[in-house]
Design an enzyme around this catalytic site. Sequence first.
Site, PDB file in Angstrom:
ATOM      1  N   GLY A  13       0.927  -1.035   0.328  1.00  0.00           N
ATOM      2  CA  GLY A  13       0.152   0.155  -0.224  1.00  0.00           C
ATOM      3  C   GLY A  13       0.786   1.206  -0.861  1.00  0.00           C
ATOM      4  CG  LEU A  14      -0.677   5.019  -1.065  1.00  0.00           C
ATOM      5  CD1 LEU A  14      -1.593   6.180  -1.440  1.00  0.00           C
ATOM      6  CD2 LEU A  14       0.737   5.433  -2.418  1.00  0.00           C
ATOM      7  CG  HIS A  15       4.949   0.830   2.107  1.00  0.00           C
ATOM      8  ND1 HIS A  15       6.345   1.252   3.229  1.00  0.00           N
ATOM      9  CD2 HIS A  15       4.360   0.340   1.241  1.00  0.00           C
ATOM     10  CE1 HIS A  15       6.921   0.891   1.705  1.00  0.00           C
ATOM     11  NE2 HIS A  15       5.799   0.481   1.002  1.00  0.00           N
ATOM     12  CB  THR A  16       7.675   4.476   4.705  1.00  0.00           C
ATOM     13  OG1 THR A  16       7.051   3.740   5.651  1.00  0.00           O
ATOM     14  CG2 THR A  16       8.255   6.049   4.884  1.00  0.00           C
TER      15      THR A  16
ATOM     16  CD  GLU B 327       7.248  -2.476   3.442  1.00  0.00           C
ATOM     17  OE1 GLU B 327       7.589  -3.328   2.191  1.00  0.00           O
ATOM     18  OE2 GLU B 327       7.257  -1.373   2.817  1.00  0.00           O
TER      19      GLU B 327
END
Lengths: 88, 607
Positions: A13-16, B327
């Site tokens: 997703g739109l993570h860091t 992640e």
Amino acid sequence: MIEREVTIKNKAGLHTRPAAQLVKLSSRFQSDFFIQKDGFEINGKSIIGVMTLAAERGARLTLVFDGADEAEAAREICHLFDEGFGEA
Amino acid sequence: MRPDLPVEPAKGGVEDARVLEERVLVGLPAAGGVVIGPAYVYEREEVYVTERALSLEEVDAELQLLGEALERANRELTKIIEFAQAKLDSDASAIFEMQIMLLNDVELGKALERRIREERKNADFLIHQEFERYKAMLLRTNNPLFSERTADLDDVAQRLLRALQKKRLHANIEGKHVVIADVLTPADTVLFLRNDVLGYATNLGGITSHAAILARSLKVPAVVGAHDATETIRTGDTVILDGQLGRIILHPSPETIAEYRGKIDRIHEIETRLEKLVGLPCVTPDGHKVELSANAEFVNEVEYVLAQGSKGIGLYRTEHLSILEGEFPSEQEQYVAYSSIAQSMYPQSVIIRTFDLGGDKFMVQARKEDNPSLGWRGIRVMLDKPEEFRAQLRAILRASVTGNIKIMFPMISGLAELREARAHFDAAKAELQAQGCPFDDAMEVGIMIEVPSAVLLADVFARAVDFFSIGTNDLVQYLLAVDRNNDLITNLYQEFHPSVIRAIKHVIDTAHAHGKWVGLCGEMGGNPLGTILLLGLGLDEFSMVPSMIPTIKGIIRETRYEDAKNFAEEVLRCHTTAETKRLLASAFRERFPHLASMYILNGAMNT
């Protein structure tokens, strides 16, 4: 004004990192850039805005571009989404 | 523990005698080396804010202060980035780039300016409110990937508030000090390094914490997990930081200082002597050969690993790849990391351990567990994440074309888990084959022996894998039912407990009976006190922190295998940890007096 629908393809997703990529790219354009999701709208040039959107894989977003270079902005930013921010 | 040294007669009254009494604080050895110097107690200053109304005239001045604070915070972060880029790899400096973006966020700037004008409140109060609002939004997502970023927001908010309140940055200390802190953030660690820090000690943190990793890669001695170090030690106190034994000696007596000066000299002397062993094989005088390899996690460690005379990497940890983002890294990123470590070690081998997440390591769980050590960790996490697991296995396989990669699975507790992991491994191979992607089809597959059930099933596992690697840190924890992270019971965590030694013997004997080899990659592998015993038990490969390789090699090259076997038999007859340690220490002292003076110093093993 240009509106485009995109779907988040990259797995995290739109993570860091993608968020940073998106903000760096959108900040290069003069045009305003907004992202709408579930009735929310945030400034696509704001890292805090993009992060707090917390868009996960599969989320549908509406991108709004408004300004002199909107066509170019729309093309380049949609391309970034299409290729999943260069992630698998 | 060491019997107290005689206290010198008090010169400045009773008070001084009490204050200057020598004390030993015990922690974990996070990075080797010994230093003596003044302490600097670093307290991460939390900045508090109170709400204050501004008069109309004060508004412009407040806006100007905010602008200056932003500039100042930006300058600080830019300096950190420059320093980080020079000293660390690009991954590590990415943390700080992210923070600069947060600091310069357009919406944040606009909101602050608007609110100062409209609400006429002080800037620090509004900064606090804005950041709390963002944090609440991230926490609402219930997605650890996003909620973890609140730590970055806190870091940036604190930096900005400090800049606004013109608090002096504590990290700008003068002169050479041993930094004592509760916990060190990456930014703290990097900043301190600009000041020629002698070493670090922290209350919290394990040997895999950020500060520990950075200290090792920068070769600064460090002790972590020293509990109440910041409360006990005061800035200016003389301390000895022993990164070898994981100890801090506060107010060392002149005798102790002299003793340690001797130890520092001996370290240099022994290092010089051991340097000569680098190119020599690790073989006993009666011709028994074992492999010595290194535990490593960064490709930039390779040069050092090889310089120590290592025969490969016995444990390549992969968790650091997910540490920065919290992640899973993409298959491609992993492929790049694995193939670069394999190529730089070629033709020596690299044993890659698949992600060992959970427990006390890195990844913040979505749900808080009551018993994380007994919880969702190691292979359990990966079997629940087949897509991510498959990506890692494909990355390892693709990188294996050089032919020097082996793979191992952590925390296996039953055959079903191993079968499931192997099924993913086989499927990954099939996928690559279908794509015409080359890999080493003969790659050795092993498991870590860390759970008691795996010890008891060693015969079953020996038929199913190519090798074992004994992870003593967790094996001790699980065998003795002692939570490694629980301060109340640290004295029960005994790596030389007779049951641990019997377990190791059982694993080695069983594997050998099935023609398989056994390595050991827990801390015991690099503990000189255990070397003769492990050699005598028949261990085939010792994997350890690279800095210990020359020492261990020196011991093995001077110990006859036959003698070691007899010694192991003797140790196996011990009934208690104390008895075992006494035996290990006396044999060590007798055979290696020059090393013993270094390692048994200060009563560590004087039980």
